[in-house]
Design an enzyme around this catalytic site. Structure first.
Site, PDB file in Angstrom:
ATOM      1  N   ASP A   7     -33.171   7.623  27.210  1.00 38.98           N
ATOM      2  CA  ASP A   7     -31.839   7.537  26.832  1.00 38.98           C
ATOM      3  C   ASP A   7     -32.106   7.140  25.258  1.00 38.98           C
ATOM      4  OD1 ASP A   7     -29.322   7.585  26.286  1.00 38.98           O
ATOM      5  OD2 ASP A   7     -28.769   5.500  26.718  1.00 38.98           O
ATOM      6  N   GLU A  67     -31.939  12.891  26.931  1.00 41.27           N
ATOM      7  CA  GLU A  67     -30.636  13.194  27.080  1.00 41.27           C
ATOM      8  C   GLU A  67     -30.285  14.040  25.623  1.00 41.27           C
ATOM      9  OE1 GLU A  67     -26.570  10.836  28.099  1.00 41.27           O
ATOM     10  OE2 GLU A  67     -27.463  10.280  26.070  1.00 41.27           O
ATOM     11  N   ASP A 140     -28.472   1.322  28.804  1.00 41.42           N
ATOM     12  CA  ASP A 140     -29.307   2.507  28.256  1.00 41.42           C
ATOM     13  C   ASP A 140     -30.444   2.571  29.201  1.00 41.42           C
ATOM     14  OD1 ASP A 140     -28.486   2.684  25.027  1.00 41.42           O
ATOM     15  OD2 ASP A 140     -28.284   0.502  26.040  1.00 41.42           O
TER      16      ASP A 140
END
Length: 167
Positions: A7, A67, A140
């Site tokens: 992330d 991501e 996260d």
């Protein structure tokens, strides 16, 4: 197969390594890389690059799942996160590691079965898939594990359809 889910961010990079053994998903290591506010941007990017690269060297993933960004509000944040994504992808490519990218909607679909699932639903499914006692913190880290799980599930489908031509 070992997957590193990322992330991306500039202040916090969530990461999660999982192993896919048959149909089982096993957590290997997860956590975050932090950079200090007020540090020059280029120094923070170097810290992200070096830290993530060291994790890749230590845990030797077969694939890195990152991501994809979707921002509709803060353009400045989008630029800094994009730069962090860039150095993370560079670290993987330099090591010959396959990189896959997933949108938040794709991750939610893979984890919960619904692309507009709430963050809490995704986090709880991550906990359940990996048989963890608690939801990883901060968010996260849970997000990084969700991205890794998404890739572990998607990679099977991608392998099965690799080479299949469509009319």
């Amino acid at each position: 197969m070992r997957v590193l889910g990322i992330d991306p961010g500039i202040a916090i990079v969530g990461f999660g390594f999982i192993d896919k053994i048959g149909s089982r998903l096993v957590p290997v290591q997860y956590g975050m890389v932090e950079t200090k506010a007020g540090t020059p941007q280029e120094t923070r990017l170097m810290q992200v690059y070096e830290s993530v690269g060291a994790l890749m060297d230590k845990y030797k993933p077969d694939a890195v799942a990152v991501e994809k960004l979707f921002f509709n509000r803060n353009v400045t944040t989008a630029f800094t996160v994009s730069e962090a994504r860039g150095v993370i992808i560079l670290a993987a490519v330099q090591r010959g590691i396959t990189v896959a990218e997933y949108t938040p909607m794709q991750v939610k679909q893979a984890i919960v079965g619904y692309g507009k699932a709430e963050k809490r639903q995704v986090q709880e499914m991550v906990r359940m898939f990996l048989k963890l006692a608690a939801i990883p913190k901060p968010d996260d880290v849970a997000d990084a594990l969700a991205i890794a799980i998404c890739h572990a599930h998607s990679a099977v489908l991608l392998q099965k359809t690799n080479g299949v031509t469509r009319p």
